[in-house]
Scaffold this motif. Structure first.
Motif, short mmCIF file in Angstrom:
data_model
loop_
_atom_site.label_atom_id
_atom_site.label_comp_id
_atom_site.label_asym_id
_atom_site.label_seq_id
_atom_site.Cartn_x
_atom_site.Cartn_y
_atom_site.Cartn_z
N GLY A 144 -26.64 28.61 49.44
CA GLY A 144 -25.67 29.05 48.30
C GLY A 144 -24.79 27.87 47.81
O GLY A 144 -23.94 28.05 46.79
N LYS A 145 -24.61 26.72 48.57
CA LYS A 145 -23.76 25.62 47.93
C LYS A 145 -24.45 24.75 46.95
O LYS A 145 -25.69 24.37 47.29
CB LYS A 145 -23.47 24.87 49.40
N LEU A 146 -23.89 24.35 46.06
CA LEU A 146 -24.48 23.76 44.94
C LEU A 146 -24.32 22.31 45.40
O LEU A 146 -23.16 21.53 45.74
CB LEU A 146 -23.84 23.92 43.72
N GLU A 147 -25.35 21.48 45.47
CA GLU A 147 -25.44 20.10 45.80
C GLU A 147 -26.11 19.21 44.64
O GLU A 147 -27.26 19.53 44.21
CB GLU A 147 -26.45 19.70 47.14
N VAL A 148 -25.68 17.97 44.42
CA VAL A 148 -26.43 17.15 43.61
C VAL A 148 -27.29 16.18 44.43
O VAL A 148 -27.09 15.56 45.36
CB VAL A 148 -25.42 16.17 42.91
N ALA A 149 -28.76 16.20 43.61
CA ALA A 149 -29.68 15.54 44.50
C ALA A 149 -30.43 15.06 43.47
O ALA A 149 -30.70 15.29 42.37
CB ALA A 149 -30.56 16.41 45.28
N MET A 150 -31.29 13.80 43.66
CA MET A 150 -32.30 13.16 43.00
C MET A 150 -33.81 13.55 43.27
O MET A 150 -33.86 13.49 44.28
CB MET A 150 -32.18 11.59 43.08
N VAL A 151 -34.44 13.92 42.10
CA VAL A 151 -35.85 14.22 42.20
C VAL A 151 -36.74 12.93 42.86
O VAL A 151 -36.45 12.10 42.03
CB VAL A 151 -36.38 15.03 41.36
N ILE A 152 -37.43 12.83 43.81
CA ILE A 152 -38.07 11.86 44.46
C ILE A 152 -39.59 12.16 44.01
O ILE A 152 -40.04 11.02 43.36
CB ILE A 152 -37.92 11.71 45.90
N ARG A 153 -40.05 13.10 44.28
CA ARG A 153 -41.47 13.36 44.21
C ARG A 153 -41.75 15.01 43.83
O ARG A 153 -41.09 15.85 44.30
CB ARG A 153 -42.14 13.00 45.30
N VAL A 154 -42.74 15.20 43.13
CA VAL A 154 -43.13 16.52 42.76
C VAL A 154 -44.77 16.75 43.25
O VAL A 154 -45.27 16.04 42.62
CB VAL A 154 -42.79 17.00 41.39
N ASP A 155 -44.98 17.67 43.94
CA ASP A 155 -46.19 17.92 44.52
C ASP A 155 -46.58 19.39 43.79
O ASP A 155 -46.08 20.32 44.35
CB ASP A 155 -46.36 17.94 45.91
N GLU A 156 -47.35 19.48 42.87
CA GLU A 156 -47.67 20.56 41.96
C GLU A 156 -48.46 21.37 42.93
O GLU A 156 -48.55 22.61 42.54
CB GLU A 156 -48.07 20.34 40.36
N LYS A 157 -49.39 21.00 43.38
CA LYS A 157 -50.54 21.63 44.25
C LYS A 157 -49.88 22.32 45.27
O LYS A 157 -50.20 23.62 45.21
CB LYS A 157 -51.36 20.81 44.71
N LYS A 158 -49.06 21.93 46.09
CA LYS A 158 -48.30 22.44 47.19
C LYS A 158 -47.08 23.46 46.63
O LYS A 158 -46.63 24.19 47.52
CB LYS A 158 -48.06 21.55 48.12
N GLY A 159 -46.64 22.72 45.83
CA GLY A 159 -45.31 23.50 45.28
C GLY A 159 -43.91 22.90 45.76
O GLY A 159 -43.09 23.64 45.93
#
Length: 127
Positions: free
Chosen positions: A11-26
């Motif tokens: 429930g806590k909002l955190e700022v993070a950077m997206v490193i990688r997205v794996d669309e197959k595994k989600g």
């Protein structure tokens, strides 16, 4: 990471950077370390302004019985472009210069008047 619960609370909002997205595994790989301090401040400020605009628009939709998405299409989204930095800034300017901000929008005058009531109540600094 063995346990995400040790790093972040639910429930806590955190700022993070997206490193990688794996669309197959989600999966989405995120990094809190790679986010600069000034980026955190900017992100939190942008989030709070967006939350304030959403609150104003949601309240307007409830009080006028209008569809929220329709109101956003006609009011909030067009104001999120130049000459304004964002909708929040446009609403702040509208407190003192309503004509300049809303003159090009196709909005019912009664809805516009109710919008100004909500904007004045929510964005005017409290003494």
């Amino acid at each position: 990471i063995r346990s995400i619960n040790k790093l972040i609370r639910v429930g806590k909002l955190e700022v993070a950077m997206v490193i990688r997205v794996d669309e197959k595994k989600g999966y989405i790989d995120l990094s809190k370390r790679r986010v600069a301090r000034e980026d955190i401040v900017k992100c939190e400020e942008r989030y709070s302004k967006g939350k304030a605009v959403n609150s104003i628009m949601r309240h307007l939709a409830e009080t006028t019985g209008s569809n929220l998405e329709d109101l956003n299409k006609r009011i909030a989204w067009p104001l999120n472009k130049a000459p304004y930095k964002n909708t929040y800034e446009a609403f702040r300017i509208a407190i003192s210069d309503q004509e300049r901000v809303f003159k090009g929008l196709d909005v019912d005058p009664q809805i516009l008047e109710q919008l100004m009531v909500v904007i004045r109540r929510k964005l005017t600094p409290q003494p």
